[in-house]
Enzyme design. Structure first.
Site, PDB file in Angstrom:
ATOM      1  N   HIS A  54      48.103  34.675  46.028  1.00  0.00           N
ATOM      2  CA  HIS A  54      48.569  33.552  46.715  1.00  0.00           C
ATOM      3  C   HIS A  54      48.238  32.245  45.996  1.00  0.00           C
ATOM      4  CE1 HIS A  54      49.512  35.836  50.397  1.00  0.00           C
ATOM      5  NE2 HIS A  54      48.374  36.578  49.896  1.00  0.00           N
ATOM      6  N   ASN A 114      50.868  36.988  56.979  1.00  0.00           N
ATOM      7  CA  ASN A 114      52.049  36.891  56.096  1.00  0.00           C
ATOM      8  C   ASN A 114      53.411  36.960  56.849  1.00  0.00           C
ATOM      9  OD1 ASN A 114      50.727  37.406  53.552  1.00  0.00           O
ATOM     10  ND2 ASN A 114      50.760  39.396  53.637  1.00  0.00           N
ATOM     11  N   TYR A 117      37.182  37.446  51.635  1.00  0.00           N
ATOM     12  CA  TYR A 117      37.550  35.918  51.456  1.00  0.00           C
ATOM     13  C   TYR A 117      36.370  35.024  51.427  1.00  0.00           C
ATOM     14  CZ  TYR A 117      42.125  37.522  52.686  1.00  0.00           C
ATOM     15  OH  TYR A 117      43.430  37.963  52.583  1.00  0.00           O
TER      16      TYR A 117
HETATM   17 FE1  HDE Z   1      44.509  38.230  51.314  1.00  0.00          FE
HETATM   18  N1  HDE Z   1      43.214  37.530  49.851  1.00  0.00           N
HETATM   19  N2  HDE Z   1      43.685  40.202  50.960  1.00  0.00           N
HETATM   20  N3  HDE Z   1      45.855  39.265  52.294  1.00  0.00           N
HETATM   21  N4  HDE Z   1      45.210  36.547  51.612  1.00  0.00           N
HETATM   22  C1  HDE Z   1      43.393  36.132  49.621  1.00  0.00           C
HETATM   23  O1  HDE Z   1      41.511  34.856  49.408  1.00  0.00           O
HETATM   24  C2  HDE Z   1      42.446  40.306  50.270  1.00  0.00           C
HETATM   25  C3  HDE Z   1      45.997  40.584  52.638  1.00  0.00           C
HETATM   26  C4  HDE Z   1      46.590  36.225  52.567  1.00  0.00           C
HETATM   27  O2  HDE Z   1      46.689  30.263  51.400  1.00  0.00           O
HETATM   28  C5  HDE Z   1      42.095  35.807  48.644  1.00  0.00           C
HETATM   29  O3  HDE Z   1      41.033  32.428  49.259  1.00  0.00           O
HETATM   30  C6  HDE Z   1      42.237  41.568  50.455  1.00  0.00           C
HETATM   31  C7  HDE Z   1      46.898  41.003  53.960  1.00  0.00           C
HETATM   32  C8  HDE Z   1      46.836  35.014  52.474  1.00  0.00           C
HETATM   33  O4  HDE Z   1      44.477  30.221  50.614  1.00  0.00           O
HETATM   34  C9  HDE Z   1      41.492  37.266  48.453  1.00  0.00           C
HETATM   35  C10 HDE Z   1      43.183  42.064  51.106  1.00  0.00           C
HETATM   36  C11 HDE Z   1      47.326  39.490  54.092  1.00  0.00           C
HETATM   37  C12 HDE Z   1      46.191  34.537  51.265  1.00  0.00           C
HETATM   38  C13 HDE Z   1      42.182  37.981  49.436  1.00  0.00           C
HETATM   39  C14 HDE Z   1      44.084  41.342  51.293  1.00  0.00           C
HETATM   40  C15 HDE Z   1      46.622  38.795  53.314  1.00  0.00           C
HETATM   41  C16 HDE Z   1      45.105  35.489  51.040  1.00  0.00           C
HETATM   42  C17 HDE Z   1      42.550  35.310  47.475  1.00  0.00           C
HETATM   43  C18 HDE Z   1      43.301  43.936  51.065  1.00  0.00           C
HETATM   44  C19 HDE Z   1      48.139  39.257  55.377  1.00  0.00           C
HETATM   45  C20 HDE Z   1      46.227  32.977  50.961  1.00  0.00           C
HETATM   46  C21 HDE Z   1      42.165  33.772  47.439  1.00  0.00           C
HETATM   47  C22 HDE Z   1      42.241  44.261  52.050  1.00  0.00           C
HETATM   48  C23 HDE Z   1      47.713  39.811  56.591  1.00  0.00           C
HETATM   49  C24 HDE Z   1      45.382  32.113  51.583  1.00  0.00           C
HETATM   50  C25 HDE Z   1      41.740  33.659  48.860  1.00  0.00           C
HETATM   51  C26 HDE Z   1      45.408  30.704  51.273  1.00  0.00           C
HETATM   52  C27 HDE Z   1      44.350  35.414  49.629  1.00  0.00           C
HETATM   53  C28 HDE Z   1      41.867  39.303  49.702  1.00  0.00           C
HETATM   54  C29 HDE Z   1      45.264  41.592  51.859  1.00  0.00           C
HETATM   55  C30 HDE Z   1      47.053  37.465  53.392  1.00  0.00           C
HETATM   56  C31 HDE Z   1      41.202  37.474  46.959  1.00  0.00           C
HETATM   57  C32 HDE Z   1      40.845  42.247  49.653  1.00  0.00           C
HETATM   58  C33 HDE Z   1      47.158  42.189  54.393  1.00  0.00           C
HETATM   59  C34 HDE Z   1      47.760  34.368  53.114  1.00  0.00           C
HETATM   60  O5  HDE Z   1      40.128  36.763  49.131  1.00  0.00           O
END
Ligand code: HDE
Length: 700
Positions: free
Chosen positions: A86, A159, A373
């Protein structure tokens, strides 16, 4: 020297006479009574910001020049690590307004009073591309909402697709590594069309439902304003008695759903890589505030037990026809950040930010996210004190004993920095008002096992496919063909087709045929035989959930000298009444002289304003102008693309030669306009957004 006309802080344009020329010809702007004095970061006034301190005018520079050193030092450290996923995103401020009390289900303060407004910040994003990638990648869009409630920040980090690729957080690094540029060659950027991604997918059958969504037009939205948002996981609401209700969160755009087509997406990326962020910026600057309704799907344990799939499995959704989403409030975005870096780049969303009354389920993906996060913020923002940055700070009173660390802005005042203490000072815990977790009864051995209830990987993928109209199904087939055509290893292509055979045989056959496969592979071994008794769900189709009006959309109007001024005004008025916009595309950006002698300023010259940037087009040209445009490739493409992309085209009679040259075969979507009534008809027709019936003819 000019300043952007768009920025809120823009003042008067600076004219050349306000500048002072230095001895080397360089230009100096000297502060007068109205302008602030330029200083160093330490507040020291600066006399000369154009020249470093030197021995002699052609001599060596001096390290004594503290202003130079501070400026370069700061510049050298301007970048922070981009988000691992993202990375490319765009945000806006707004508010959430509660419709009515949900006290029956949750004690969260935000849901207690009808009409209550809570400040909000939203960041939309793509997943795979780096910060500088283009907006119209085929990708999931992040839809992350921070609600600054009276009980602390609540982040719904969702999402625009209601399911995910994987079922267990331990696979997240693998799926993301696979979609990112391949590590040896560092390409392709922001694209899933490559071997590594499809290799991983072909070996991960649980991803098949998400693959259907990603290959659909959901992954190429027309704008952030026309997308849904989903919390994906099952959460819990807890009321004052700590009774639990399961909840899924859905954001529904007021303006309906809309996407572009792939051929258009590819061209938009070239014409305007910032297409989505510009759209949000323009809408908010124009006071046309985007709006979503927050809906909740509420259910109890009994429903969960009787539902076809495990509600803890993030690769599954609950069809809205089975469980109607209830609107509980609205989100309005009405203000752009003052500074992109300070707010949109530094905002730290965290799934674990929930107020009392909202709790987690045991979805293994959500559980993993709750670790990730917080962890990622230290890397990106560099300090445990990232909540001291205004965009991340709560807007309600807060008190704790955390102290010190890099860049600490707020430390405890006085002697007390621990508790319990004997000083009668400082914050205290409160069992009734504080966050309490649901008293979930859990038993079983400590194991690394995937629940059997997660094993059906194809049934909802099939249901999604069956819920699309034919045009949408074709788009899925074309997207799969395109992506797999970029996969160089035949066995990976075959493995993907073997999964498609478990979803829909016609789809698999079509893709195999378009890839030139000599024979179909065997269907993949399914852990559980796919069901074919799931009812199609209309809510899963974009076309079936389009807008009721053309509001918020944009018409590109191609004009030339001598164009009909009255007609242009009529069109402009009709669009304004509809709540839509128009943009003038002219041979020269300086504009054209209309039939009544008035100057019509261009917003774009034709090369800079291809029709892919608009929802519909109008050709208001003179006979002579049209004739001239037939000889210009950009003008022919403008018309030909609009036609191929099934857009509605309004035109004056004089535009015929241009339509002919562009290969347009008139149909009901090509609308002649000469009088006000025609214009009204055109705008009403535009509400349908596209003439999909044309698509088979143009073989998009
Ligand atoms: Fe994320 N995800 N994610 N994700 N995600 C991040 O956090 C992570 C997942 C989503 O505009 C990171 O600050 C893991 C699903 C959004 O700043 C990180 C897993 C969904 C955003 C991270 C997922 C998301 C992130 C990277 C699997 C939809 C952007 C930078 C378990 C429901 C937020 C940050 C923004 C961002 C980890 C799966 C949505 C690395 C480990 C499912 C919208 O922490």
């Amino acid at each position: 020297m000019t300043r952007s006309k768009d920025t809120k802080s823009a003042t008067a344009i600076i004219h050349d006479q306000d500048l002072v020329r230095g001895s080397g010809g360089e230009l100096h702007q000297v502060a007068d009574g109205d302008t602030p004095l330029l200083t160093t970061a330490q507040g020291g006034p600066v006399a000369d910001d154009q020249n470093t301190l030197k021995y002699g005018e052609r001599g060596p520079s001096l390290i004594e020049d503290f202003h130079f050193r501070e400026k370069i030092f700061h510049f050298d450290h301007e970048r922070i690590p981009e988000r691992v996923v993202h990375a490319r995103g765009y945000g806006a401020h707004g508010y959430f307004e509660t419709y009515e009390s949900l006290a029956k289900y949750t004690r969260a303060d935000i849901f207690q009073r009808a009409g209550e407004k809570t400040p909000a910040f939203v960041r939309f994003s793509t997943v795979a591309g780096s910060k500088g990638s283009f907006d119209l990648a085929r990708d999931v869009r992040g839809f992350a909402v921070k609600l600054y409630t009276q009980e602390g920040n609540w982040d719904i980090v969702g999402n625009n697709i209601p399911v995910f690729f994987i079922q267990d957080a331990i696979k997240f690094p693998d799926i993301i590594h696979s979609v990112k540029p391949e590590p040896d060659r560092a390409f392709p950027q922001a694209q899933s069309a490559h071997d590594n991604f499809w290799d991983f997918i072909s070996l991960t059958p649980e991803s098949m439902h998400m693959i259907m969504w990603i290959m659909s037009d959901r992954a190429i939205p027309r704008s952030f304003r026309f997308m849904e948002g989903f919390g994906v996981h099952t959460f819990r609401f807890l009321n004052a008695e700590d009774e639990s209700t399961f909840v899924k969160f859905i954001w529904k755009p007021k303006l309906g759903l809309q996407s572009v087509v792939w051929n258009e997406a590819v061209k938009i990326n070239g014409a305007d890589p910032d297409f989505h962020r510009r759209d949000l910026w323009d809408a908010i600057q124009a006071g046309d505030y985007p709006e979503w309704e927050l809906c909740v799907q509420l259910f109890d344990q009994e429903f969960a037990d009787s539902f076809d799939f495990d509600v803890l499995d993030p690769t599954k959704l609950i069809p809205e026809e089975i469980l109607e989403p209830i609107p509980v409030g609205r989100l309005v975005l009405d203000r752009m950040p003052d500074n992109f870096f300070a707010e949109t780049e530094q905002v730290a969303f965290m799934t674990q930010n929930v107020p009392p009354g909202v709790d987690f389920s045991n979805d293994p993906l959500l559980q993993g996210r709750n670790f990730s996060y917080l962890d990622t913020q230290i890397k990106r923002l560099g300090s445990t004190n990232f909540t001291h940055i205004p965009i991340n700070a709560p807007k309600c009173p807060f008190h704790h004993f955390q102290q010190d660390g890099h860049l600490a802005m707020r430390n405890p005042v006085g002697r007390v920095n621990y508790q319990p203490n004997s000083w009668g000072e400082g914050p205290r815990e409160h069992p009734a008002r504080g966050h309490r977790s649901y008293r979930d009864e859990v038993e079983g051995p400590k194991v690394r096992l995937r629940a059997e209830s997660f094993a059906d990987h194809y049934s909802q993928a099939r249901q999604f496919f069956n819920s699309q109209i034919e045009v949408e199904q074709n788009h899925i087939a074309m997207a799969l063909t395109f992506e797999l055509s970029k996969v160089e290893t035949p066995v990976i292509r075959e493995r993907v087709v073997s999964h498609l055979l478990n979803i829909d045989e016609t789809l698999a056959t079509k893709v195999a045929d378009k890839l030139g496969m000599k024979k179909l592979p065997k269907p993949a071994d399914a852990a559980i035989a796919p069901r074919d008794d799931l009812e199609p769900s209309d809510r899963l189709s974009i076309v079936k959930n389009g807008p009721e009006s053309f509001k918020g959309r944009k018409v590109g109007v191609l004009v030339t000298d001598g164009c009909d001024a009255k007609l242009l005004r009529t069109l402009s008025d009709a669009l304004k009444t509809e709540g839509a916009n128009m943009e003038i595309v002219a041979p020269k950006v300086g504009g054209v002289e209309a039939s009544d002698g008035s100057l019509i300023e261009g917003k774009q010259m034709i090369d800079g304003g291809p029709s892919v940037l608009y929802d519909a087009v109008a050709l208001i040209v003179s006979a002579e102008g049209a004739e001239r445009l037939t000889k210009e490739a950009a003008a022919r493409d403008f018309v030909a693309d609009a036609f191929t992309h099934c857009k509605f085209i309004a035109h004056v009679e004089d535009a015929r030669p241009l339509l002919d040259k562009a290969g347009v075969e008139p149909d009901e979507g090509v609308i002649a306009i000469s009088a006000a009534a025609d214009v009204k008809g055109f705008v009403e027709t535009c509400r349908k957004l596209r003439l999909w019936a044309r698509e088979t003819k143009v073989k998009l």
